[in-house]
Design an enzyme around this catalytic site. Sequence first.
Site, PDB file in Angstrom:
ATOM      1  N   ARG A 224      -6.254 -16.014 -51.772  1.00 30.51           N
ATOM      2  CA  ARG A 224      -4.984 -15.290 -51.716  1.00 30.51           C
ATOM      3  C   ARG A 224      -4.253 -15.525 -53.027  1.00 30.51           C
ATOM      4  O   ARG A 224      -3.794 -16.626 -53.302  1.00 30.51           O
ATOM      5  CB  ARG A 224      -4.155 -15.773 -50.520  1.00 30.51           C
ATOM      6  N   ARG A 232       4.354 -18.232 -53.925  1.00 35.73           N
ATOM      7  CA  ARG A 232       3.640 -18.300 -52.657  1.00 35.73           C
ATOM      8  C   ARG A 232       2.528 -17.260 -52.625  1.00 35.73           C
ATOM      9  O   ARG A 232       2.702 -16.145 -53.097  1.00 35.73           O
ATOM     10  CB  ARG A 232       4.612 -18.061 -51.493  1.00 35.73           C
ATOM     11  N   GLU A 280      -2.856 -27.655 -46.202  1.00 36.89           N
ATOM     12  CA  GLU A 280      -2.486 -27.482 -44.802  1.00 36.89           C
ATOM     13  C   GLU A 280      -3.733 -27.303 -43.954  1.00 36.89           C
ATOM     14  O   GLU A 280      -4.760 -26.817 -44.436  1.00 36.89           O
ATOM     15  CB  GLU A 280      -1.572 -26.254 -44.595  1.00 36.89           C
TER      16      GLU A 280
END
Length: 312
Positions: A224, A232, A280
């Site tokens: 991404r 982000r 994460e």
Amino acid sequence: MSLTVALQMDPIHSIDVHGDSTLMLGLEAQRRGHKLVHYLPQNLSLKNGTVTAVGHGLSLRHEHGNHFDLGSEEEFNLAEVDVILLRQDPPFDLAYLTTTWLLEKIHPQTLVVNDPAWVRTMPEKIFVTEFPDLMPPTMITSDLRQAVAFREEHKDIIVKPLYGNGGAGVFHLRPDDENLTALIELYQKLGREPFMVQRYLPEVRAGDKRIILIDGEPAGAVLRVPADGEARANMHVGGRAVKTDLTKRELEICARIGPTLRERGQIFVGIDVIGDYLTEINVTSPTGIQQINRLNGVTLERQIWDAIEGRL
């Protein structure tokens, strides 16, 4: 075998048909001849020891603007359901925690994916701290002084809510940024939860890799890439999906955490890796199925359902 499968999720009409992972899981269940039920988390109840939900029978299609039909409203005894997909998005608040306590009363007789007791115990930004050597320097705190000291040590930092999702409330603060105190004051006004501070990883400019693990094994990944001017990489905030392969380091990370995921009943998990660091471990409602499928010509939802049926 034909199963009854309940989707505990956010409103079905609001999903992104071309990006939602729960849709793909439901479509694959339907393809296998399973009956679908949909209910909202707030319609889950415990009555005299029985866990119930008010919801609807559901049929799904992969058609934008015409992706679902709901049957008439009825009350379901969830102990009579075969599988529940726990798929509502965070925030990971007391309402979310309560659903895990209620679902734990029927799991594993009714198989809940992922195991609700462990979902409650290991929310994404907490669970990942079990592997500190795989992470960038990280602090969880409510103390402004600790955050200031961390920033003095590491200079370039990321500050984010501990229980959010989708990149909401995530800030990149450079060494000369004067907003750290104001940002933490804002977090403190919004709630009493601690926040997370991490050393900024400049490798994020090349992308944040989402890796899907199915029953502890890596099954696919998508890179991404953040939009210009954005720190982000989440798809919700304009991240771009790019085809990728797993590096040796990423395979090592998966090998380290995979056995723990498998032992704790976390069948469908998405981890985030930036550069050489794990940031994460998403166990609540991981996403990425559709992007990985399109880029690699695979059907991850079939592999997930093979794993679910294997548990049954």
